[in-house]
Enzyme design. Structure first.
Site, PDB file in Angstrom:
ATOM      1  N   CYS A  39      40.598  44.181  40.930  1.00 52.66           N
ATOM      2  CA  CYS A  39      41.625  43.331  41.539  1.00 52.66           C
ATOM      3  C   CYS A  39      42.902  44.122  41.804  1.00 52.66           C
ATOM      4  O   CYS A  39      43.771  43.669  42.532  1.00 52.66           O
ATOM      5  CB  CYS A  39      41.926  42.118  40.659  1.00 52.66           C
ATOM      6  N   GLU A  81      28.378  36.269  33.209  1.00 53.46           N
ATOM      7  CA  GLU A  81      26.950  36.323  32.905  1.00 53.46           C
ATOM      8  C   GLU A  81      26.289  37.549  33.543  1.00 53.46           C
ATOM      9  O   GLU A  81      25.128  37.852  33.268  1.00 53.46           O
ATOM     10  CB  GLU A  81      26.247  35.047  33.361  1.00 53.46           C
TER      11      GLU A  81
END
Length: 499
Positions: free
Chosen positions: A281, A176
């Site tokens: 990541c 979001e």
């Protein structure tokens, strides 16, 4: 105020007086849009559409499905600059880096264009007297992807490209924080010739995630995010009988051997540790020089290189990296620097309190270098996910292998050396899922597969490549015999063997 709704055919539009999430412009610190947060009822509307369209899509021959992927690839390539600028405006990464986000996703779409070849099964003629055995891969039905903020183009394409090419319908729940690029990708997919309802976008927070995890008609879920949430999604999804792959956090190490080319290492570390403000990541936030002499020499070269990094707004063509995604994330990163200092780490270069002239409200964190970090520190154990590089000094090669092997995360690791034996030994022994040898960010190419170990990955099947195809399909095995009238049925009660 720009308002972003779900992408669901037939959906009547959201009530923006209800639950929404604000979307920042990280470079200015201003709210630029809001996105509707859906619930189980919104998800049900999307699932109903997917159930209608998926059987016909699965029955479409793979070559025709591939043609949609080819056209989607062409459309994205034509719009790459606009997509990169839109991505940068919500995420904060610089536009050149955003181009890479789009391109790495497109490479998996390229792989999916060859889905007819990948879907071919196996066949054995004459496995027994008049018996043939063959296998086929069939789609699961409806898949879902829950994607993170840091790669709003790449990771959605990693997921839906493979899933849809294999014959599934797909529901995408993007972050979001930066949902506009996933929305645009779904629009382009429809423009490429995909039927309405095949790829839909639903927005939401935990309420939407739980609805996805619990919905009986969703067969498989792919997730990328933090490790605690990855474990939650894996456990709850698996408990509901779903196939789940859930990829979590990371603390990737870069081992620097005494024989390494330190100039190359410093250049690689600058990009791997600070590129995209460290919000990857597969970033490299921990460097492990072997021996005090190596550590001192590396530190001496790192300091001027890090001080020379340019932090700027996402549209600054000369900037090495931009702001982080939200004010909350900026505060979290600076909190970890505070923690490291209290734990005894030496703050060599301090990025706290960084302010960019003319953009004082932006969410900027300066590049930070911490030395004398030790494995017992919480700031070493946990993922910081920001422009922070930690130096952990290793006495010897054995300790350098042990540090990433014993860490709770096992996503990626790199070794820098000229010694082929050391590199080969390290790659064989280290307990980490993806290894780079003189490669700082070892993300496999699209026709291999991506996946970490330990708390970096829950589930036993990786993303994209043949592993991704395995995840989004189920294998059916057929054993057939065509009677020729010669059988007497005398062995009908004995289990068939091929002896």
């Amino acid at each position: 105020m720009r308002q972003i709704d779900h992408l669901i055919p037939g959906h009547g539009g959201s009530d923006f007086s209800g639950r929404t999430h604000r979307i920042w412009n990280p470079s200015t610190g201003e709210v630029q849009a809001e996105v509707a947060l859906g619930d189980a009822a919104v998800l049900q509307a999307a699932v109903a559409n997917a159930k209608k369209v998926q059987p016909e899509w699965a029955a479409t021959n793979p070559q025709r499905r591939a043609r949609v992927m080819f056209e989607f690839k062409r459309l994205v390539e034509n719009e790459k600059q606009a997509l990169a600028e839109l991505l940068a405006s919500e995420h904060g990464k610089v536009v050149d880096d955003a181009h890479g986000d789009v391109q790495r996703g497109l490479e998996v779409i390229e792989y999916a264009c060859g889905i007819p070849q990948s879907l071919k099964g196996e066949y054995t003629h004459g496995a027994g007297p008049g018996i043939d055995v063959y296998s086929m891969r069939q789609p699961l039905g409806i898949g879902a992807g829950i994607t993170p903020f840091n790669f709003p183009a790449m990771i959605p394409m990693w997921m839906f490209g493979m899933a849809i090419a294999a014959g599934n319908a797909f529901l995408l729940k993007p972050s979001e924080r930066d949902p506009s690029v996933p929305m645009r990708l779904a629009e382009l997919f429809l423009e490429a010739g995909a039927p309405e309802g095949l790829l839909q976008v639903v927005h939401g927070d935990k309420a939407m995630v739980d609805a996805i995890l619990d919905h009986r008609d969703i067969a498989a879920i792919s997730f990328v995010g933090s490790s605690d949430i990855a474990q939650y999604i894996y456990e709850r999804g698996a408990a509901n009988g779903k196939r789940v792959q859930a990829f979590g956090g990371a603390k990737n190490h870069g081992i620097v051997m005494p024989d390494a080319d330190l100039d190359m290492v410093v250049n690689d570390l600058a990009g791997a540790a600070f590129g995209s403000a460290g919000e990857r990541c597969m970033a490299l936030p921990v460097v492990v020089p072997v021996g005090e002499a190596t550590a001192d020499a590396l530190r001496e070269k790192l300091i001027p290189a890090i001080n020379a990094l340019r932090v700027g707004v996402s549209t600054d063509k000369d900037a090495h990296y931009g702001p982080v995604v939200t004010p909350e994330h900026k505060a979290r990163i600076e909190g970890w620097i505070d923690t490291a200092e209290k734990e005894g780490a030496e703050v060599v270069i301090d990025g706290r309190g960084f302010s960019l002239q003319g953009h004082e409200k932006g969410f900027f964190v300066g590049p930070t270098l911490l030395d004398r970090v030790t494995p017992d520190m919480d700031s070493y154990k946990e993922e910081i996910f920001g422009p922070v590089l930690q130096i952990v000094r290793a006495r010897d090669f054995e300790e350098a292998v042990r540090l990433p092997s014993e860490h709770q995360y096992g996503n990626g690791v790199a070794i820098f050396t000229r010694n082929g034996h050391a590199a080969r030994e390290f790659a064989a022994r280290v307990n980490v899922g993806m290894v780079g040898i003189n490669v700082p960010i070892p993300v496999p190419v699209s026709y291999h597969s991506f996946g970490g170990w330990k708390r970096s990955g829950f589930g036993d099947i990786d993303q994209y490549g043949m592993e991704g195809l395995r995840f989004w399909t189920k294998a059916k095995k057929v054993t057939q015999r065509w009677p020729d009238g010669g059988g007497d049925g005398s062995n009908a009660f004995v289990i068939p063997t091929m002896g």
